[in-house]
Scaffold this active site. Structure first.
Site, PDB file in Angstrom:
ATOM      1  N   ASP A   1       0.783  -1.435  -0.033  1.00 30.91           N
ATOM      2  CA  ASP A   1      -0.008   0.364  -0.043  1.00 30.91           C
ATOM      3  C   ASP A   1       0.721   1.363  -0.173  1.00 30.91           C
ATOM      4  OD1 ASP A   1      -2.015  -1.824   0.061  1.00 30.91           O
ATOM      5  OD2 ASP A   1      -1.982  -1.412   2.425  1.00 30.91           O
TER       6      ASP A   1
ATOM      7  N   CYS B   1       0.256   6.729  15.635  1.00 29.95           N
ATOM      8  CA  CYS B   1       0.237   6.136  14.234  1.00 29.95           C
ATOM      9  C   CYS B   1       0.221   7.052  13.120  1.00 29.95           C
ATOM     10  CB  CYS B   1      -1.087   5.720  13.756  1.00 29.95           C
ATOM     11  SG  CYS B   1      -2.001   3.969  15.043  1.00 29.95           S
TER      12      CYS B   1
ATOM     13  N   ASP C   1      24.137  20.747 -23.936  1.00 35.01           N
ATOM     14  CA  ASP C   1      24.423  20.741 -25.006  1.00 35.01           C
ATOM     15  C   ASP C   1      23.889  21.692 -26.073  1.00 35.01           C
ATOM     16  OD1 ASP C   1      26.769  19.445 -27.006  1.00 35.01           O
ATOM     17  OD2 ASP C   1      24.976  18.325 -27.180  1.00 35.01           O
TER      18      ASP C   1
END
Length: 732
Positions: free
Chosen positions: A44, A381, A425
């Protein structure tokens, strides 16, 4: 322990039957180790990848393990023993993840049922318990107990397995402790609600991850698994695309995709490259041109000569770079990873203090403070905080890849937004990289066709070179069907020229600066050179035994998107500088046309020096496509290669413009700035919500289910905010 090669073979057979693949070790003496690959389902967020990685690394016999979240791939280097594959698979499944197999539709159906059946059944039991709670409170309470146990079992089992594999402070651990504690306190409704909301939050993360990976997954699906191979007798047979090697002849039908990079043998075939380059209009290719893997034949059967080795096509290279990108995390992402590792244990320690100190020291009620401690665990959490940065970075990298830019990791993405100067470049980057011979000036009057004589010598020397100017010279000779003599002892001097022996004489084709002495010995040659260069031409000087015989005049027009790119960068306050080995007059003409600064007449080492000097003014990005650009790409803060450039440039660079359009660069820098803004917003949302609910919990204003709802809500907010980067379509 050294194992036999027979054991390696047995291991290979077992693991492949479970949906893995083997990367063969071509060194016979190193057969004690083998490389195993699986596609993993159920991750997840990036922290899931870390959990799998740590668990597999801890197995006996595993030398190295790496999980790529973006491509869902697990790569393991392990001892050759018969059951090593089984051990790894058992560990993966014990963590709650699955290994994908080839039965995609059947696998998807099972995966769907497995993911959603438990959450749906838990919600239904809880709903029924609520409906009968008033009439039959005892029955309702029992149902809530059963619902909690039903939801707790997989979470607690995963927490236990993670703890055994080196991740004791996982989110699953916090949820399990909170739910079990709530049951002991008799808070059955809240215990069940905590688990239900946690499961919903996990699926929201899975949805976000799937959205972010969509572009990359589509890329992996571009190349077919089989191809029609043509043998020497002209017979056609269907073979696995993985066994094709350079030189093989293959055929694709209209509506089919090319499985490898190939050189087209059939003239005038149109290909749809929209999935690769974003161009909606099919492009017609002629025989001899290179076509990328994944291109779709629009109008006819086409034959190709394979030019890429297995696993080294343009698509494979992009996927490999995406996988490598995950290892190069942004500084803010590394900080949050480090912070989260000590944050969770610290919050668990604080929860213990909240549970025990007030009752023991101040004689407060045990139930009240244990409840607050459990709520604090849920607030602890770190879901929202952990996902705040990787969700934004993954979304940004996916969008960049979809729009034609590949960035090797969050660290580079973060740096891009602070670039103050972009060095370009010229040939193949600001210009089309397809120079053409427009004129030949001869200073040798001893032959009947002096211009053709000059071109003949130059083409003979350049015939083995891949430089754009050399290819243009050889193509010009082929166009008028000049028969080329054999050149011997050809020696290439980057930035200076090429020399070799033709018909017993030393012939040199080089830059005017390198051969200035020969030019000065011919009256009027220098004036002619200056006149041609002021018109924006590039001059290749041809000498024989040190004597000037002629100029070959070439012109390479600016890309159609170069002007818009430079204008956009100027609008953003970013300076553009062209670095080229071309002559100053030709460089001036191009630079004035594009409206930018320039440094001309540079050797490869000079470009690096110029980049270092530009870095004194601020952060510098360098864009190039050739071997000569590799040192400058390395010297810059950020090196970006053109997707069609040399392999060494792509490997050296920090990113690539896979669609070969420099106009993608301003959008990429803008994406970097947007990403960093969203990361700051996400961190504020994640940390701010924790701080608010920490205070309200200690004051007794919020409980368990509100805490987990707040955490889930914060996770949803940061995820949705990160997904805005996917919806932010490129301009124009």
């Amino acid at each position: 322990m050294k194992n036999s090669c027979a054991a390696a073979s047995h291991c290979s057979n077992q693991t492949q039957s479970e949906g893995s693949s083997i990367e063969k070790n071509h060194n016979p003496s190193a057969c004690e180790y083998t490389q195993l690959t699986w596609l993993i389902s159920g991750m997840d967020c990036p922290s899931c990848a870390t959990k799998i990685e740590n668990a597999v690394k801890g197995l006996t016999g595993v030398n190295r393990a790496r999980v790529t979240f973006a491509t869902e791939r697990l790569l393991v280097r392990a001892e050759n023993r018969a059951n090593i594959g089984d051990d790894i698979l058992t560990t993966i499944e014990a963590l709650g993840f699955s290994v994908k197999d080839d039965r995609s539709s059947e696998f998807a159906a099972k995966s769907f049922l497995k993911k959603y059946w438990r959450i749906i059944s838990l919600a239904l039991v809880m709903l029924f318990a609520v409906l009968i709670q008033e009439a039959l409170p005892a029955v309702g309470n029992v149902l809530f107990y059963l619902a909690t146990l039903w939801g707790l079992f997989p979470v607690a089992a995963k927490a236990w397995q993670l703890a055994r594999n080196g991740s004791p402070f996982s989110i699953e651990t916090l949820m399990s402790i909170a739910a079990i504690g709530a049951l002991f306190l008799g808070e059955t409704i809240e215990a069940a609600m905590v688990l239900l909301l946690f499961m919903i939050g996990e699926h929201m993360e899975a949805f976000a991850a799937g959205r972010a990976r969509q572009g990359i997954q589509k890329l992996t699906e571009l190349t077919p698994e089989t191809a029609y191979q043509i043998d020497q007798k002209g017979n056609k047979s269907e073979v696995s695309a993985h066994i094709l090697k350079p030189g093989d002849i293959i055929e694709i039908l209209p509506g089919s995709r090319l499985p490898v990079d190939g050189e087209l043998l059939t003239p005038g075939v149109s290909f749809d490259e929209s999935a690769l380059t974003g161009e909606s209009v099919p492009i017609e290719y002629n025989a001899g041109e290179r076509v990328m893997a994944g291109a779709l034949s629009v109008d006819r059967v086409a034959r190709f000569r394979v030019i890429s080795r297995p696993g080294e096509s343009a698509v494979d290279r992009i996927i490999r770079l995406i996988e490598e990108a995950e290892e190069r995390k942004a500084p803010v992402e590394r900080f949050i990873d480090t912070f989260s590792r000590w944050y969770t244990p610290l919050m668990m320690f604080m929860a213990i203090l909240v549970a025990f100190v007030p009752p023991l020291v101040f004689s407060q009620p045990w139930g009240e403070w244990i409840y607050k401690a459990l709520t604090l665990l849920l607030i602890a959490c770190p879901c929202a905080l952990v996902i705040s940065t990787p969700a934004a970075v993954t979304s940004a990298l996916a969008r960049a890849s979809r729009n034609g830019a590949l960035i090797k990791g969050g660290a580079i993405l973060e740096l891009l937004g602070s670039v103050t100067t972009v060095a370009f470049d010229k040939t193949g980057t600001l210009t089309e990289g397809k120079p053409a011979v427009t004129q030949i000036v001869s200073f040798d009057t001893s032959t009947l066709s002096p211009e053709q004589a000059v071109l003949r010598l130059a083409a003979a020397i350049e015939s083995g070179s891949t430089h754009p100017l050399a290819k243009a010279i050889v193509a010009s000779a082929d166009e008028i069907k000049i028969s080329l003599p054999v050149a011997e002892g050809v020696e290439v001097k980057p930035g200076l020229g090429v020399q070799g022996l033709v018909e017993g004489k030393i012939v040199v084709v080089g830059s005017p600066r390198h051969l200035q002495g020969s030019i000065d010995r011919i009256a009027g040659a220098q004036h002619k050179r200056e006149q041609l260069e002021e018109q924006g031409n590039t001059i290749a000087v041809v000498t024989v035994e040190g004597h000037l015989v002629g100029f070959i005049v070439l012109r390479d027009n600016p890309r159609t998107d170069a002007q818009s790119a430079i204008t956009a960068l100027n609008t953003m306050g970013i300076k553009s500088v062209m670095l080229t080995g071309d002559n100053p007059r030709a460089a001036t003409a191009i630079a004035r046309q594009l409206g930018m600064e320039y440094r001309a007449g540079l050797l490869p080492g000079d470009k690096s020096t110029e980049v270092e000097q530009l870095k004194n003014e601020g952060r510098v990005a360098m864009i190039g496509d050739g071997i000569n650009d590799a040192p400058a790409l390395k010297a810059a803060d950020i090196g970006i290669a053109m997707g069609s450039g040399a392999d060494v440039a792509l490997e050296t660079a920090d990113g690539a413009l896979t669609h070969n359009r420099v106009e993608e660069l301003p959008a990429l820098i803008d994406l970097s700035r947007s990403t960093m803004t969203i990361i700051r917003q996400n961190v504020f949302l994640a940390v701010g919500s924790k701080a608010v609910f920490l205070v309200t919990t200690l004051l007794g204003m919020t409980g368990l289910w509100v805490a987990v709802l707040a955490d889930t809500g914060a996770t949803a907010l940061v995820t949705a905010n990160a997904l805005r980067l996917l919806r932010n379509k490129k301009k124009g």
